[in-house]
Design a protein around this motif. Structure first.
Motif, PDB file in Angstrom:
ATOM      1  N   VAL A  74       0.853  -1.188   0.000  1.00  0.00           N
ATOM      2  CA  VAL A  74       0.000   0.000   0.000  1.00  0.00           C
ATOM      3  C   VAL A  74       0.884   1.230   0.000  1.00  0.00           C
ATOM      4  O   VAL A  74       1.916   1.261   0.677  1.00  0.00           O
ATOM      5  N   ARG A  75       0.466   2.241  -0.761  1.00  0.00           N
ATOM      6  CA  ARG A  75       1.214   3.500  -0.814  1.00  0.00           C
ATOM      7  C   ARG A  75       0.238   4.657  -0.643  1.00  0.00           C
ATOM      8  O   ARG A  75      -0.807   4.700  -1.294  1.00  0.00           O
ATOM      9  N   PHE A  76       0.562   5.574   0.263  1.00  0.00           N
ATOM     10  CA  PHE A  76      -0.129   6.855   0.371  1.00  0.00           C
ATOM     11  C   PHE A  76       0.834   7.921  -0.131  1.00  0.00           C
ATOM     12  O   PHE A  76       2.027   7.865   0.188  1.00  0.00           O
ATOM     13  N   THR A  77       0.330   8.882  -0.894  1.00  0.00           N
ATOM     14  CA  THR A  77       1.146  10.033  -1.268  1.00  0.00           C
ATOM     15  C   THR A  77       0.387  11.315  -0.971  1.00  0.00           C
ATOM     16  O   THR A  77      -0.839  11.377  -1.139  1.00  0.00           O
ATOM     17  N   TRP A  78       1.101  12.296  -0.464  1.00  0.00           N
ATOM     18  CA  TRP A  78       0.608  13.669  -0.293  1.00  0.00           C
ATOM     19  C   TRP A  78       1.382  14.513  -1.280  1.00  0.00           C
ATOM     20  O   TRP A  78       2.617  14.490  -1.295  1.00  0.00           O
ATOM     21  N   SER A  79       0.669  15.277  -2.122  1.00  0.00           N
ATOM     22  CA  SER A  79       1.334  16.070  -3.153  1.00  0.00           C
ATOM     23  C   SER A  79       0.544  17.350  -3.404  1.00  0.00           C
ATOM     24  O   SER A  79      -0.513  17.573  -2.812  1.00  0.00           O
ATOM     25  N   ARG A  80       1.085  18.174  -4.309  1.00  0.00           N
ATOM     26  CA  ARG A  80       0.438  19.440  -4.677  1.00  0.00           C
ATOM     27  C   ARG A  80       0.127  20.278  -3.437  1.00  0.00           C
ATOM     28  O   ARG A  80      -0.927  20.895  -3.334  1.00  0.00           O
ATOM     29  N   ILE A  81       1.044  20.265  -2.486  1.00  0.00           N
ATOM     30  CA  ILE A  81       0.827  20.920  -1.199  1.00  0.00           C
ATOM     31  C   ILE A  81       1.087  22.413  -1.319  1.00  0.00           C
ATOM     32  O   ILE A  81       2.162  22.832  -1.749  1.00  0.00           O
ATOM     33  N   THR A  82       0.076  23.195  -0.977  1.00  0.00           N
ATOM     34  CA  THR A  82       0.175  24.653  -0.934  1.00  0.00           C
ATOM     35  C   THR A  82      -0.361  25.104   0.422  1.00  0.00           C
ATOM     36  O   THR A  82      -0.891  24.285   1.186  1.00  0.00           O
ATOM     37  N   PRO A  83      -0.280  26.383   0.747  1.00  0.00           N
ATOM     38  CA  PRO A  83      -0.868  26.846   2.017  1.00  0.00           C
ATOM     39  C   PRO A  83      -2.383  26.634   2.105  1.00  0.00           C
ATOM     40  O   PRO A  83      -2.938  26.605   3.198  1.00  0.00           O
ATOM     41  N   THR A  84      -3.065  26.442   0.975  1.00  0.00           N
ATOM     42  CA  THR A  84      -4.528  26.321   1.006  1.00  0.00           C
ATOM     43  C   THR A  84      -5.073  25.029   0.409  1.00  0.00           C
ATOM     44  O   THR A  84      -6.287  24.832   0.380  1.00  0.00           O
ATOM     45  N   SER A  85      -4.194  24.132  -0.070  1.00  0.00           N
ATOM     46  CA  SER A  85      -4.711  22.907  -0.687  1.00  0.00           C
ATOM     47  C   SER A  85      -3.652  21.814  -0.724  1.00  0.00           C
ATOM     48  O   SER A  85      -2.461  22.069  -0.536  1.00  0.00           O
ATOM     49  N   CYS A  86      -4.106  20.593  -0.980  1.00  0.00           N
ATOM     50  CA  CYS A  86      -3.200  19.464  -1.189  1.00  0.00           C
ATOM     51  C   CYS A  86      -3.993  18.306  -1.786  1.00  0.00           C
ATOM     52  O   CYS A  86      -5.227  18.353  -1.869  1.00  0.00           O
ATOM     53  N   GLN A  87      -3.274  17.270  -2.192  1.00  0.00           N
ATOM     54  CA  GLN A  87      -3.913  16.069  -2.727  1.00  0.00           C
ATOM     55  C   GLN A  87      -3.350  14.853  -2.027  1.00  0.00           C
ATOM     56  O   GLN A  87      -2.151  14.777  -1.743  1.00  0.00           O
ATOM     57  N   TRP A  88      -4.221  13.879  -1.761  1.00  0.00           N
ATOM     58  CA  TRP A  88      -3.839  12.597  -1.165  1.00  0.00           C
ATOM     59  C   TRP A  88      -4.268  11.493  -2.107  1.00  0.00           C
ATOM     60  O   TRP A  88      -5.371  11.538  -2.667  1.00  0.00           O
ATOM     61  N   ASP A  89      -3.397  10.493  -2.303  1.00  0.00           N
ATOM     62  CA  ASP A  89      -3.700   9.345  -3.155  1.00  0.00           C
ATOM     63  C   ASP A  89      -3.376   8.063  -2.402  1.00  0.00           C
ATOM     64  O   ASP A  89      -2.396   8.006  -1.656  1.00  0.00           O
ATOM     65  N   GLN A  90      -4.181   7.040  -2.650  1.00  0.00           N
ATOM     66  CA  GLN A  90      -3.896   5.693  -2.160  1.00  0.00           C
ATOM     67  C   GLN A  90      -3.741   4.786  -3.369  1.00  0.00           C
ATOM     68  O   GLN A  90      -4.532   4.862  -4.314  1.00  0.00           O
ATOM     69  N   ALA A  91      -2.716   3.932  -3.345  1.00  0.00           N
ATOM     70  CA  ALA A  91      -2.509   2.982  -4.433  1.00  0.00           C
ATOM     71  C   ALA A  91      -2.139   1.629  -3.848  1.00  0.00           C
ATOM     72  O   ALA A  91      -1.532   1.549  -2.779  1.00  0.00           O
ATOM     73  N   PHE A  92      -2.511   0.555  -4.558  1.00  0.00           N
ATOM     74  CA  PHE A  92      -2.177  -0.816  -4.176  1.00  0.00           C
ATOM     75  C   PHE A  92      -1.265  -1.409  -5.243  1.00  0.00           C
ATOM     76  O   PHE A  92      -1.413  -1.117  -6.428  1.00  0.00           O
ATOM     77  N   SER A  93      -0.346  -2.264  -4.796  1.00  0.00           N
ATOM     78  CA  SER A  93       0.531  -2.991  -5.704  1.00  0.00           C
ATOM     79  C   SER A  93       0.480  -4.473  -5.345  1.00  0.00           C
ATOM     80  O   SER A  93       0.830  -4.854  -4.230  1.00  0.00           O
TER      81      SER A  93
END
Length: 112
Positions: A74-93
């Motif tokens: 399992v992988r979690f990623t936090w990306s596109r992080i700004t002072p007002t927003s971000c994105q979280w993704d979950q992926a399986f391998s």
């Protein structure tokens, strides 16, 4: 100082349930551990913790788990992080991390 948690209300076509994420910080290893507690199975067990951290503005966290009786990574990623927003993704391998299938994406926006 050494952790955070969030409380979630998930409204899905199959039904609504609550869940929470528990995160703890280890200042020695400089890594986070992340657990998911799901209201559909309130007595547990807790999922294995994902461990990892942030580098160059993105966070990556991994764990070994099972899904439908099959071993997965399992992988979690936090990306596109700004002072007002971000994105979280979950992926399986299913193959130890050689390939990944993203199965959950959330975009966050800070409300003032």
């Amino acid at each position: 100082g050494f952790g955070t948690f969030d409380d979630n209300l998930l409204e899905l076509p199959g039904g609504t349930y609550r869940a929470m994420t528990i995160r703890s910080w280890d200042p020695v290893t400089k890594q986070w551990s992340i657990w998911w507690l799901d209201g559909r199975t309130p007595l547990g067990p807790l999922d294995p913790p994902l461990r990892g951290g942030f580098r160059d503005g993105d966070g990556t966290f991994f764990a070994d788990d099972t899904f439908n009786g099959q071993p997965i990574r399992v992988r979690f990623t936090w990306s596109r992080i700004t002072p007002t927003s971000c994105q979280w993704d979950q992926a399986f391998s299913p193959d130890g991390g050689a390939t990944w299938e993203t199965n959950w994406v959330m975009a966050f926006t800070r409300v003032s």
